[in-house]
Motif scaffolding. Structure first.
Motif, PDB file in Angstrom:
ATOM      1  N   MET A  65       0.847  -1.203   0.000  1.00  0.00           N
ATOM      2  CA  MET A  65       0.000   0.000   0.000  1.00  0.00           C
ATOM      3  C   MET A  65       0.878   1.247   0.000  1.00  0.00           C
ATOM      4  SD  MET A  65      -3.041  -0.970   2.670  1.00  0.00           S
ATOM      5  CE  MET A  65      -4.229   0.116   1.906  1.00  0.00           C
ATOM      6  N   SER A  66       0.465   2.229  -0.766  1.00  0.00           N
ATOM      7  CA  SER A  66       1.246   3.460  -0.880  1.00  0.00           C
ATOM      8  C   SER A  66       1.042   4.349   0.355  1.00  0.00           C
ATOM      9  CB  SER A  66       0.820   4.223  -2.139  1.00  0.00           C
ATOM     10  OG  SER A  66       1.468   5.460  -2.199  1.00  0.00           O
ATOM     11  N   VAL A  67       2.122   4.536   1.112  1.00  0.00           N
ATOM     12  CA  VAL A  67       2.078   5.365   2.325  1.00  0.00           C
ATOM     13  C   VAL A  67       2.779   6.692   2.029  1.00  0.00           C
ATOM     14  CG1 VAL A  67       2.720   5.544   4.756  1.00  0.00           C
ATOM     15  CG2 VAL A  67       2.101   3.319   3.787  1.00  0.00           C
ATOM     16  N   VAL A  68       2.035   7.775   2.089  1.00  0.00           N
ATOM     17  CA  VAL A  68       2.561   9.099   1.745  1.00  0.00           C
ATOM     18  C   VAL A  68       2.522  10.011   2.964  1.00  0.00           C
ATOM     19  CG1 VAL A  68       2.294  11.115   0.242  1.00  0.00           C
ATOM     20  CG2 VAL A  68       1.771   8.826  -0.642  1.00  0.00           C
ATOM     21  N   ALA A  69       3.675  10.560   3.312  1.00  0.00           N
ATOM     22  CA  ALA A  69       3.737  11.570   4.377  1.00  0.00           C
ATOM     23  C   ALA A  69       3.503  12.929   3.744  1.00  0.00           C
ATOM     24  CB  ALA A  69       5.091  11.531   5.072  1.00  0.00           C
ATOM     25  N   ILE A  70       2.469  13.611   4.196  1.00  0.00           N
ATOM     26  CA  ILE A  70       2.148  14.947   3.676  1.00  0.00           C
ATOM     27  C   ILE A  70       2.466  15.963   4.770  1.00  0.00           C
ATOM     28  CG2 ILE A  70       0.352  16.462   2.766  1.00  0.00           C
ATOM     29  CD1 ILE A  70      -1.086  14.032   1.683  1.00  0.00           C
ATOM     30  N   ILE A  71       3.423  16.837   4.460  1.00  0.00           N
ATOM     31  CA  ILE A  71       3.851  17.863   5.415  1.00  0.00           C
ATOM     32  C   ILE A  71       3.166  19.172   5.066  1.00  0.00           C
ATOM     33  CG2 ILE A  71       5.814  19.112   6.396  1.00  0.00           C
ATOM     34  CD1 ILE A  71       7.610  16.822   5.335  1.00  0.00           C
ATOM     35  N   GLN A  72       2.300  19.664   5.938  1.00  0.00           N
ATOM     36  CA  GLN A  72       1.671  20.960   5.691  1.00  0.00           C
ATOM     37  C   GLN A  72       2.643  22.063   6.097  1.00  0.00           C
ATOM     38  OE1 GLN A  72      -1.600  19.769   8.568  1.00  0.00           O
ATOM     39  NE2 GLN A  72      -1.420  21.940   9.149  1.00  0.00           N
ATOM     40  N   ALA A  73       2.918  22.973   5.154  1.00  0.00           N
ATOM     41  CA  ALA A  73       3.945  23.988   5.392  1.00  0.00           C
ATOM     42  C   ALA A  73       3.564  25.288   4.694  1.00  0.00           C
ATOM     43  CB  ALA A  73       5.294  23.503   4.864  1.00  0.00           C
ATOM     44  N   ARG A  74       3.710  26.384   5.420  1.00  0.00           N
ATOM     45  CA  ARG A  74       3.483  27.707   4.826  1.00  0.00           C
ATOM     46  C   ARG A  74       4.346  28.721   5.542  1.00  0.00           C
ATOM     47  NH1 ARG A  74      -0.628  30.969   7.536  1.00  0.00           N
ATOM     48  NH2 ARG A  74      -1.196  29.964   9.494  1.00  0.00           N
ATOM     49  N   THR A  75       4.524  29.881   4.932  1.00  0.00           N
ATOM     50  CA  THR A  75       5.375  30.916   5.535  1.00  0.00           C
ATOM     51  C   THR A  75       4.567  31.900   6.370  1.00  0.00           C
ATOM     52  OG1 THR A  75       5.184  32.283   3.551  1.00  0.00           O
ATOM     53  CG2 THR A  75       7.083  30.789   3.678  1.00  0.00           C
ATOM     54  N   ALA A 106       3.042  19.995   1.251  1.00  0.00           N
ATOM     55  CA  ALA A 106       1.798  20.596   0.758  1.00  0.00           C
ATOM     56  C   ALA A 106       1.716  22.024   1.260  1.00  0.00           C
ATOM     57  CB  ALA A 106       0.597  19.782   1.226  1.00  0.00           C
ATOM     58  N   THR A 107       1.945  22.972   0.371  1.00  0.00           N
ATOM     59  CA  THR A 107       1.908  24.379   0.748  1.00  0.00           C
ATOM     60  C   THR A 107       0.706  25.051   0.080  1.00  0.00           C
ATOM     61  OG1 THR A 107       3.262  26.365   1.028  1.00  0.00           O
ATOM     62  CG2 THR A 107       3.440  25.233  -1.105  1.00  0.00           C
ATOM     63  N   THR A 108       0.623  26.369   0.188  1.00  0.00           N
ATOM     64  CA  THR A 108      -0.549  27.077  -0.314  1.00  0.00           C
ATOM     65  C   THR A 108      -0.294  27.683  -1.693  1.00  0.00           C
ATOM     66  OG1 THR A 108      -0.134  29.366   0.389  1.00  0.00           O
ATOM     67  CG2 THR A 108      -0.788  27.798   2.100  1.00  0.00           C
ATOM     68  N   LYS A 109      -1.380  28.127  -2.311  1.00  0.00           N
ATOM     69  CA  LYS A 109      -1.276  28.789  -3.616  1.00  0.00           C
ATOM     70  C   LYS A 109      -0.944  30.269  -3.480  1.00  0.00           C
ATOM     71  CE  LYS A 109      -4.482  25.744  -6.097  1.00  0.00           C
ATOM     72  NZ  LYS A 109      -5.807  25.644  -6.748  1.00  0.00           N
ATOM     73  N   SER A 110      -0.813  30.747  -2.258  1.00  0.00           N
ATOM     74  CA  SER A 110      -0.498  32.155  -2.028  1.00  0.00           C
ATOM     75  C   SER A 110       0.873  32.496  -2.617  1.00  0.00           C
ATOM     76  CB  SER A 110      -0.501  32.453  -0.522  1.00  0.00           C
ATOM     77  OG  SER A 110       0.070  33.716  -0.278  1.00  0.00           O
ATOM     78  N   PRO A 111       1.013  33.655  -3.268  1.00  0.00           N
ATOM     79  CA  PRO A 111       2.313  34.053  -3.833  1.00  0.00           C
ATOM     80  C   PRO A 111       3.432  34.068  -2.798  1.00  0.00           C
ATOM     81  CG  PRO A 111       0.573  35.488  -4.665  1.00  0.00           C
ATOM     82  CD  PRO A 111      -0.053  34.637  -3.602  1.00  0.00           C
ATOM     83  N   LYS A 112       3.087  34.335  -1.536  1.00  0.00           N
ATOM     84  CA  LYS A 112       4.139  34.382  -0.508  1.00  0.00           C
ATOM     85  C   LYS A 112       4.735  33.000  -0.232  1.00  0.00           C
ATOM     86  CE  LYS A 112       0.942  34.388   3.483  1.00  0.00           C
ATOM     87  NZ  LYS A 112      -0.342  34.762   2.853  1.00  0.00           N
ATOM     88  N   ASP A 113       4.068  31.946  -0.731  1.00  0.00           N
ATOM     89  CA  ASP A 113       4.610  30.598  -0.564  1.00  0.00           C
ATOM     90  C   ASP A 113       5.289  30.068  -1.833  1.00  0.00           C
ATOM     91  OD1 ASP A 113       4.089  30.158   2.145  1.00  0.00           O
ATOM     92  OD2 ASP A 113       1.988  29.709   1.740  1.00  0.00           O
ATOM     93  N   ASN A 114       5.531  30.975  -2.795  1.00  0.00           N
ATOM     94  CA  ASN A 114       6.327  30.582  -3.962  1.00  0.00           C
ATOM     95  C   ASN A 114       7.700  30.086  -3.524  1.00  0.00           C
ATOM     96  OD1 ASN A 114       4.224  31.404  -5.583  1.00  0.00           O
ATOM     97  ND2 ASN A 114       5.197  33.302  -6.268  1.00  0.00           N
ATOM     98  N   CYS A 115       8.209  30.699  -2.440  1.00  0.00           N
ATOM     99  CA  CYS A 115       9.539  30.324  -1.942  1.00  0.00           C
ATOM    100  C   CYS A 115       9.564  28.883  -1.426  1.00  0.00           C
ATOM    101  CB  CYS A 115      10.002  31.293  -0.853  1.00  0.00           C
ATOM    102  SG  CYS A 115       8.900  31.380   0.575  1.00  0.00           S
ATOM    103  N   VAL A 116       8.416  28.398  -0.930  1.00  0.00           N
ATOM    104  CA  VAL A 116       8.346  27.012  -0.454  1.00  0.00           C
ATOM    105  C   VAL A 116       8.479  26.057  -1.636  1.00  0.00           C
ATOM    106  CG1 VAL A 116       6.991  25.308   0.815  1.00  0.00           C
ATOM    107  CG2 VAL A 116       6.868  27.722   1.471  1.00  0.00           C
ATOM    108  N   GLU A 117       7.760  26.364  -2.713  1.00  0.00           N
ATOM    109  CA  GLU A 117       7.848  25.532  -3.914  1.00  0.00           C
ATOM    110  C   GLU A 117       9.268  25.537  -4.482  1.00  0.00           C
ATOM    111  OE1 GLU A 117       5.359  24.713  -8.019  1.00  0.00           O
ATOM    112  OE2 GLU A 117       5.363  26.753  -7.213  1.00  0.00           O
ATOM    113  N   LYS A 118       9.893  26.709  -4.500  1.00  0.00           N
ATOM    114  CA  LYS A 118      11.272  26.812  -5.006  1.00  0.00           C
ATOM    115  C   LYS A 118      12.225  26.002  -4.127  1.00  0.00           C
ATOM    116  CE  LYS A 118      10.844  31.341  -7.196  1.00  0.00           C
ATOM    117  NZ  LYS A 118      11.151  32.794  -7.082  1.00  0.00           N
TER     118      LYS A 118
END
Length: 243
Positions: free
Chosen positions: A1-11, A49-61
């Protein structure tokens, strides 16, 4: 079974902005959280898993440069963010992780996943009732439990806190709670304030070694030897679960 850890993160933390990038021994908090999950024998994939807010572009980067999978979703409806992230990565079992907990124990997570698999639980946790330090929380759930929560949650509280629909509707799910041998729920091992950050810096300064994960027992031993460390953040307001 696929076990995925999802980390909620935002700035956008209100009490301690940008805390996921605060440094602990020359490495940011988010990196430590991920590194403490990597020795797990049960987790197949780790995503942020971060947000679509522009201030969280840095998280995606940051995720891109560190070769970590990233999903972007709703800022306020964290439950929806989890649901859509889990769907995208074909998760069958989800390990919920918050990015402000730098003391996670992969062994406790693995125990919860194994219990859930073996006894076919929908949800396994260690915080209902609480007996572990705040920040050492474990919540593991099946995709069907996450889907049920997503499609039935109505309050902002349930949507913000992901698993609260399950906690408040226990009759609808098969649930197991892992109990600590000693009730240490008065300990605070999460980062929400400057005092929490100072506590984490002291512990990491004493225990961190490159390429070696320090274990929960080592933290307990340090706190027994240096009880003054507990005073650093013991006046910080605790989560409602830990009152």
């Amino acid at each position: 079974m696929s076990v995925v850890a999802i980390i909620q993160a935002r700035t956008g933390s209100t009490r301690l902005p940008n805390k996921i990038f605060l440094e602990l021994v020359n490495t940011c908090l988010l990196s430590h959280v991920i590194n403490r999950l990597k020795p797990s024998q049960e987790i197949n994939k780790i995503i942020v898993a971060t947000t679509k807010s522009p201030k969280d572009n840095c998280v995606e980067k940051w995720c891109y440069f560190n070769d970590i999978a990233c999903f972007r979703g709703s800022e306020k409806n964290v439950l929806e963010r989890y649901y859509r992230a889990a769907k995208k990565f074909n998760a069958e079992i989800i390990v919920r992780i918050t990015a402000d907990d730098p003391f996670k124990d992969f062994r406790l997570i693995d125990e919860a996943v194994r219990i859930l698999k073996k006894y076919k639980y929908d949800f396994v946790c260690n915080n209902n009732p609480v007996s572990f330090p705040e920040g050492l929380d474990v919540e593991v759930l099946r995709m069907n439990a996450l889907s049920t929560s997503f499609f039935n949650s109505t309050s902002d509280f349930e949507k913000e806190h992901v698993t609260q629909y399950i906690h408040q509707n226990q009759n609808k799910f098969k649930i197991f709670n892992i109990k600590n041998d000693n009730d240490l729920s008065s300990y605070r091992w999460t980062i929400d304030t400057e005092e929490d950050y100072l506590f984490a810096k002291k512990v990491y300064g004493a225990l961190f070694k490159t390429n070696k994960i320090f274990l929960t027992e080592e933290i307990y031993e340090l706190l027994n030897k240096t009880p003054s460390l507990l005073k650093i953040n013991n006046s910080v307001k605790k989560s409602d679960l830990y009152k």
